[in-house]
Design an enzyme around this catalytic site. Structure first.
Site, PDB file in Angstrom:
ATOM      1  N   VAL A  86      38.253  37.356  47.870  1.00 20.21           N
ATOM      2  CA  VAL A  86      39.708  37.249  47.725  1.00 20.21           C
ATOM      3  C   VAL A  86      40.069  37.273  46.243  1.00 20.21           C
ATOM      4  O   VAL A  86      39.613  36.448  45.460  1.00 20.21           O
ATOM      5  CB  VAL A  86      40.239  35.956  48.382  1.00 20.21           C
ATOM      6  CG1 VAL A  86      41.755  35.874  48.218  1.00 20.21           C
ATOM      7  CG2 VAL A  86      39.864  35.923  49.856  1.00 20.21           C
ATOM      8  N   LYS A  87      40.897  38.243  45.882  1.00 23.67           N
ATOM      9  CA  LYS A  87      41.272  38.455  44.489  1.00 23.67           C
ATOM     10  C   LYS A  87      42.566  37.710  44.192  1.00 23.67           C
ATOM     11  O   LYS A  87      43.597  37.957  44.806  1.00 23.67           O
ATOM     12  CB  LYS A  87      41.440  39.958  44.244  1.00 23.67           C
ATOM     13  CG  LYS A  87      41.362  40.399  42.807  1.00 23.67           C
ATOM     14  CD  LYS A  87      41.354  41.930  42.785  1.00 23.67           C
ATOM     15  CE  LYS A  87      41.305  42.466  41.372  1.00 23.67           C
ATOM     16  NZ  LYS A  87      41.363  43.952  41.385  1.00 23.67           N
TER      17      LYS A  87
END
Length: 217
Positions: A86-87
């Site tokens: 997850v960025k």
């Protein structure tokens, strides 16, 4: 050093993967838009398609900027595939989200890093990766490689396991210099990776070998 490709183009991802050197993929909203991908369902499906091509870390960026929304969106992204990272943007609520996901065992990539202090906060919050942007720093006459060196020193001083993911990499010398100073990962479009293959002496040497081989027949 790990090689990630920074694109949402499936054909380029396949080409890089076929080289046998690809370790992961990073994307962002701009890259998705460039491929004509829009809407939640289409974006989620595209991430699924990427995960079917590459057996490695796939950074999927949240589009929200508040803590609650980033958590909800990040959990949806993480549920796509075990390889999803997850960025999260480097903002106050983003740091809180990094800690939340770290506690949940969900890998994260903190993006838009432009200072050693930002990288330190992200590592303290448990980010799996930090993404300092080289090209954008170069654009404002700032030594981007010095930033990589500073982050490497800080992480080594305190044993942070967070990996340095050099982003906004634009050419082959960025890649080589990042390898020399200890970046764990580089992510870039396909052309800089392919440019590492090229050298005029290789071309001329091969041409001569081919000419000489014909004399043997």
């Amino acid at each position: 050093m790990k090689f990630f490709i920074d694109t949402a183009n499936l054909e380029q991802i396949k080409e890089a993967n076929d080289l046998g050197i690809l370790d992961g993929v990073t994307t962002n909203p701009s890259l998705m838009a460039k491929e004509g991908i829009s809407g939640t369902e289409a974006i989620l499906q595209h991430y699924k398609d990427i995960c079917e091509i590459v057996d490695g870390a796939i950074s999927a960026e949240v589009l929200s900027t508040t803590y609650e929304e980033m958590i909800a969106e990040g959990e949806t992204l993480a549920a796509i595939h075990p390889n999803i990272v997850v960025k999260i943007p480097m903002i106050k609520d983003g740091v809180k989200a990094l800690k939340y996901f770290s506690d949940k065992g969900i890998k994260t990539n903190c993006t838009l890093i432009f200072s050693a202090g930002q990288a330190l906060l992200a590592a303290k919050a448990g980010a799996s990766y930090v993404s300092p942007f080289l090209g954008r720093l170069d654009d404002i006459s700032t030594d981007s490689l010095n930033l990589i060196e500073e982050i490497r020193l800080i992480f080594d001083n305190y044993g942070f396991e967070t990996e340095i993911l050099a982003a906004s990499v634009r050419h082959s010398m960025h890649i080589i210099n990042c390898a020399k100073i200890g970046a764990d990962v580089v992510t870039c479009p396909l052309p800089p990776i392919l440019s590492l293959l090229k050298h005029p002496l290789t071309d001329s040497g091969l041409e001569q070998f081919i000419k000489d081989s014909k004399k043997l027949k």
